[in-house]
Design an enzyme around this catalytic site. Structure first.
Site, short mmCIF file in Angstrom:
data_model
loop_
_atom_site.label_atom_id
_atom_site.label_comp_id
_atom_site.label_asym_id
_atom_site.label_seq_id
_atom_site.Cartn_x
_atom_site.Cartn_y
_atom_site.Cartn_z
N ASP A 80 86.28 25.42 36.98
CA ASP A 80 87.61 25.63 36.43
C ASP A 80 88.66 24.72 37.10
OD1 ASP A 80 89.17 27.50 34.67
OD2 ASP A 80 90.20 27.91 36.56
N GLU A 124 71.07 20.03 46.48
CA GLU A 124 70.05 20.75 47.25
C GLU A 124 69.22 21.66 46.34
OE1 GLU A 124 71.58 23.05 50.54
OE2 GLU A 124 73.03 21.47 50.97
C1 GLC Z 1 91.34 27.09 32.99
C2 GLC Z 1 90.69 28.16 32.15
C3 GLC Z 1 91.77 29.09 31.68
C4 GLC Z 1 92.41 29.71 32.89
C5 GLC Z 1 92.95 28.65 33.83
C6 GLC Z 1 93.29 29.25 35.16
O1 GLC Z 1 92.17 26.27 32.26
O2 GLC Z 1 89.97 27.59 31.11
O3 GLC Z 1 91.26 30.08 30.83
O4 GLC Z 1 93.46 30.55 32.48
O5 GLC Z 1 92.00 27.65 34.08
O6 GLC Z 1 92.14 29.64 35.86
#
Ligand code: GLC
Length: 487
Positions: free
Chosen positions: A182, A226
């Site tokens: 993310d 790993e």
């Molecule tokens: C990314 C995710 C989204 C989330 C954001 C914060 O963009 O796809 O859904 O709200 O990160 O974690």
């Protein structure tokens, strides 16, 4: 790669929220469809301020979704069915309820100052407030690029690096195959924050692109290597040349794959798409820089809704599956789902993204194959009965079968899987290209123009979709010109 948003996939407990068992019991759908791998949006323990993208324990499954045993069972069954499993890893921030926030303040990004004046004019991602919150107890500001409930981790602290590597190892030791990462391009920001935006523009600051992130990604890659595990990073920079740098180099590799969102934001317009594809062909080539394509996910309206017709959604799927790169499907796009209409009293997402997260209908009956009991957490998408997987499995002309045939065509063709890409001369409104690998050559035409309607193509075009040179072309009715055939 098939993205599952677990809350919306299938509920087996009757609480109105999808769960791990709901996915496990529908793995046969993924196998039938012909995908290789599944990525699950976050399943870790979370107070759900951002529906799991605010993690309060990286080594626990949220009880809403099930247990660690359920996850183990899911991974085992997926592997037995030939599917790989990727989890969503949220490295940029935790939940404010993560014990680290109370116990390890050095894990987060703090700035001294006066309570009336945020350290700079950065704006949080969901809303128009500052990306800073004042902590009364500590008398300091902490950074939150997203919600105030999502404080940003300070990856310049080696203890954070070690702890976060530990969270990867926890899941890798349990046998998962990799991670979707993310907003991973944001993790390298340091303490000299104002220098990132010298003019201190008042705008959300997710477009962070600093050298230290690359060093951190090399370390993350060593952990993955790993285990022979893979990664796809959410590099939210709308600039393909910059995205390309997040793959690293052959000597110092970083991400295995990266999202490249300019295509996600492209309108249904041939000139714009041509430019997006050219950027990919220019920047995402050579060893270790394999592109990705995505039309829908849990953060944007579905492409069926954005493009305005099922015919265009089908034509978009042809692009997705035949351009050079790995296609990412968002659960439900194979059903041609539109976004749900969510009345204000049922809206729950602080980022206004509820529509694309509507629950998946499995059967035409009321309840659509969910356990029943509590009402589903969001309204059903339009035409849920006709759009259900069950209804469409019974109709070989459905978009569901179209996706299945498309993925089979891709799987059966070395050219479509990994071959070179070359434009073919065409009308400006037609995207015409070939993919070649050895003696395998495939031609793809996607008509994006309004001319389709003028010359009577809407609703009546016979589309050829031949998977190989021996089986005859299969006639499908869609209202955009899509021809996918051997030369
Ligand atoms: C990314 C995710 C989204 C989330 C954001 C914060 O963009 O796809 O859904 O709200 O990160 O974690």
């Amino acid at each position: 790669m098939y993205q599952v948003y677990p809350r919306s996939f299938c509920d087996t407990t009757g609480n109105g929220v999808g769960d791990l068992d709901g996915l496990r019991t529908h793995l046969d759908h993924l196998v039938w469809l012909g995908v290789d791998a599944v990525w699950l949006s976050p399943i870790c323990r979370s107070p759900m301020a951002d529906f799991g993208y605010d993690v309060s324990a990286y080594d626990e499954v949220d009880p809403l979704f099930g247990t660690l045993d359920d996850l183990d069972a899911l991974v085992a069954e997926a592997h037995a069915a030939g599917l790989r499993v990727l989890l969503d890893w949220v490295p940029n921030h935790t939940s404010i309820e993560h014990p680290w926030f109370a116990e390890r303040p050095d894990f987060y990004v703090w700035v001294d100052g006066d309570p009336g004046t945020p350290p700079n004019r950065w704006i949080e991602a969901f809303g128009d407030g500052p990306a800073w919150a004042w902590d009364e107890g500590r008398g300091r500001w902490y950074l939150h690029l997203f919600l105030a409930e999502q404080p940003d981790l300070d990856w310049t602290n080696p203890a954070v690096v070690e702890a976060m590597h530990g969270t990867l190892r926890f899941w890798l030791d349990r046998g998962v195959d990799g991670f979707r990462m993310d907003v991973v391009h944001c993790i390298g920001k340091g303490h000299d924050l104002p220098e990132l935006l010298p003019e201190q523009e008042a705008k959300p600051v997710v477009a962070i692109d600093v050298p230290h992130t690359h060093t951190l990604l090399q370390g993350i890659r060593r952990v993955l290597d790993e285990y022979g595990a893979g990664s796809v990073g959410e590099v939210y920079l709308l600039d393909t040349a910059k995205v390309a740098t997040y793959y690293g180099t052959p000597e110092a590799p970083e991400l295995h794959l990266s999202f490249n969102f300019p295509g996600l934001w492209a309108p249904w317009n041939a000139a714009v798409w041509r430019a997006r594809i050219d950027e990919v062909e220019q920047h995402l080539t050579g060893p270790g820089r394999w592109p990705t394509w995505v039309l829908s996910n849990h953060d944007v309206p579905r492409h069926r809704t954005r493009y305005g017709s099922e015919a265009r959604a089908r034509a978009g799927a042809v692009l997705l599956a035949t351009l050079r790169g790995t296609p990412f499907l968002f659960a439900g796009e194979e059903l041609g789902l539109e976004d749900a209409v969510v009345p204000p009293e049922r809206a729950v997402d602080p980022g206004g993204r509820d529509g694309c997260r509507a629950p998946l209908p499995w059967t035409p009956a009321s309840g659509h194959g969910w356990a029943g009991g509590a009402e589903a957490w969001l309204p059903w998408p339009p035409d849920a009965a006709a759009r259900s997987a069950g209804s469409q499995r019974a109709d070989e002309g459905s978009i569901l079968w179209f996706y299945k045939r498309l993925l089979a065509a891709r799987r059966g063709s070395p050219a479509l899987r990994s071959g070179a890409f070359t434009w073919l001369p065409s009308d400006p409104e037609v995207l015409a290209y070939e993919r070649t690998s050895g003696s395998d050559r495939r031609v793809v035409l996607v008509n994006q123009g309004p001319a389709a309607a003028q010359v009577g193509l809407e609703g009546a075009w016979q589309v050829e979709l031949a998977t190989d040179g021996t089986s005859g072309p299969e006639a499908l009715e869609v209202d955009a010109a899509v021809v996918l055939r051997p030369s």
